[in-house]
Design an enzyme around this catalytic site. Structure first.
Site, PDB file in Angstrom:
ATOM      1  N   LYS A  39       0.825  -1.210   0.000  1.00 37.90           N
ATOM      2  CA  LYS A  39       0.000   0.000   0.000  1.00 37.90           C
ATOM      3  C   LYS A  39       0.860   1.260   0.000  1.00 37.90           C
ATOM      4  O   LYS A  39       0.513   2.266  -0.616  1.00 37.90           O
ATOM      5  CB  LYS A  39      -0.937  -0.005   1.208  1.00 37.90           C
ATOM      6  N   ALA A  55       0.029   1.307   6.539  1.00 38.03           N
ATOM      7  CA  ALA A  55      -0.317   0.263   7.507  1.00 38.03           C
ATOM      8  C   ALA A  55      -1.401  -0.637   6.940  1.00 38.03           C
ATOM      9  O   ALA A  55      -2.143  -0.254   6.047  1.00 38.03           O
ATOM     10  CB  ALA A  55      -0.796   0.893   8.819  1.00 38.03           C
ATOM     11  N   ASP A  56      -1.444  -1.834   7.492  1.00 37.32           N
ATOM     12  CA  ASP A  56      -2.528  -2.749   7.180  1.00 37.32           C
ATOM     13  C   ASP A  56      -2.788  -3.611   8.402  1.00 37.32           C
ATOM     14  O   ASP A  56      -1.899  -3.824   9.229  1.00 37.32           O
ATOM     15  CB  ASP A  56      -2.229  -3.630   5.977  1.00 37.32           C
ATOM     16  N   GLN A  57      -4.001  -4.086   8.513  1.00 35.06           N
ATOM     17  CA  GLN A  57      -4.413  -4.890   9.656  1.00 35.06           C
ATOM     18  C   GLN A  57      -5.088  -6.157   9.152  1.00 35.06           C
ATOM     19  O   GLN A  57      -5.851  -6.118   8.186  1.00 35.06           O
ATOM     20  CB  GLN A  57      -5.394  -4.089  10.502  1.00 35.06           C
ATOM     21  N   GLY A  92       0.508  -4.349  10.543  1.00 36.88           N
ATOM     22  CA  GLY A  92       1.778  -4.138   9.864  1.00 36.88           C
ATOM     23  C   GLY A  92       1.913  -2.665   9.538  1.00 36.88           C
ATOM     24  O   GLY A  92       0.950  -2.023   9.131  1.00 36.88           O
TER      25      GLY A  92
END
Length: 176
Positions: A39, A55-57, A92
């Protein structure tokens, strides 16, 4: 915003769903990290003069990744599976400077949901409408009431491992 660091939101053109299909065999924490980097990369390349934080979840239950439910019925199904059980939220985060990733981190929080009745689940979904939230709950709203035990940072559950990110930014003199 909560920690008084100025920022601008830029939406990534990354197709998360397409990427998820190619990384499903990676361990879940690595998937969260991969998505954060994926991303951030196009935004960083378009804005090489900026410090980019991406960020990613990912929500995982028994090695199954729970995506955003997308509908009320799917949110109810996800909560039916999670109620009375323990799952993990992975966050992350990646930092880019000059168009390149210079730091990344993944952190987890372990959440045990209370045993919920069908009425509680239906009522909660109607109240918070969590169709766009992985795990089908908005922990920062009424979702916190769904849990019997949580181990880990609320920031991870909110989707950004904030403490390690701040530590990195201070250590590298991006914040003072």
């Amino acid at each position: 915003k909560r920690v008084d660091v100025p920022f601008i939101i830029k939406t990534s053109p990354t197709d998360e769903d397409a990427i998820k299909g190619t990384i499903q065999n990676l361990p879940v924490p690595e998937q969260a990290m991969f998505l954060a980097r994926a991303k951030g990369e196009p935004v960083a390349k378009e804005n090489p003069e900026s410090l980019i934080i991406a960020a990613d979840q990912i929500c995982a239950f028994n090695d199954q990744v729970f995506s955003k439910p997308g509908s009320t019925s799917n949110a109810i199904k996800q909560l039916q599976q999670l109620q009375g059980a323990t799952h993990i939220q992975y966050s992350g985060v990646a930092v880019f400077v000059g168009g390149k990733c210079i730091w990344s981190h993944v952190e987890e929080a372990t959440l045990t949901m209370r045993t919920l009745s069908e009425a509680e689940i239906t009522s909660y979904v109607a109240m918070d409408n969590p169709i766009g939230a992985c795990g089908a709950y908005h922990y920062e709203e009424h979702g916190k009431h769904l849990f019997a035990n949580v181990v880990g940072s609320d920031d991870v559950i909110f989707g950004l491992a904030l403490q390690p990110l701040l530590a990195f930014l201070y250590a590298e003199d991006y914040l003072s």
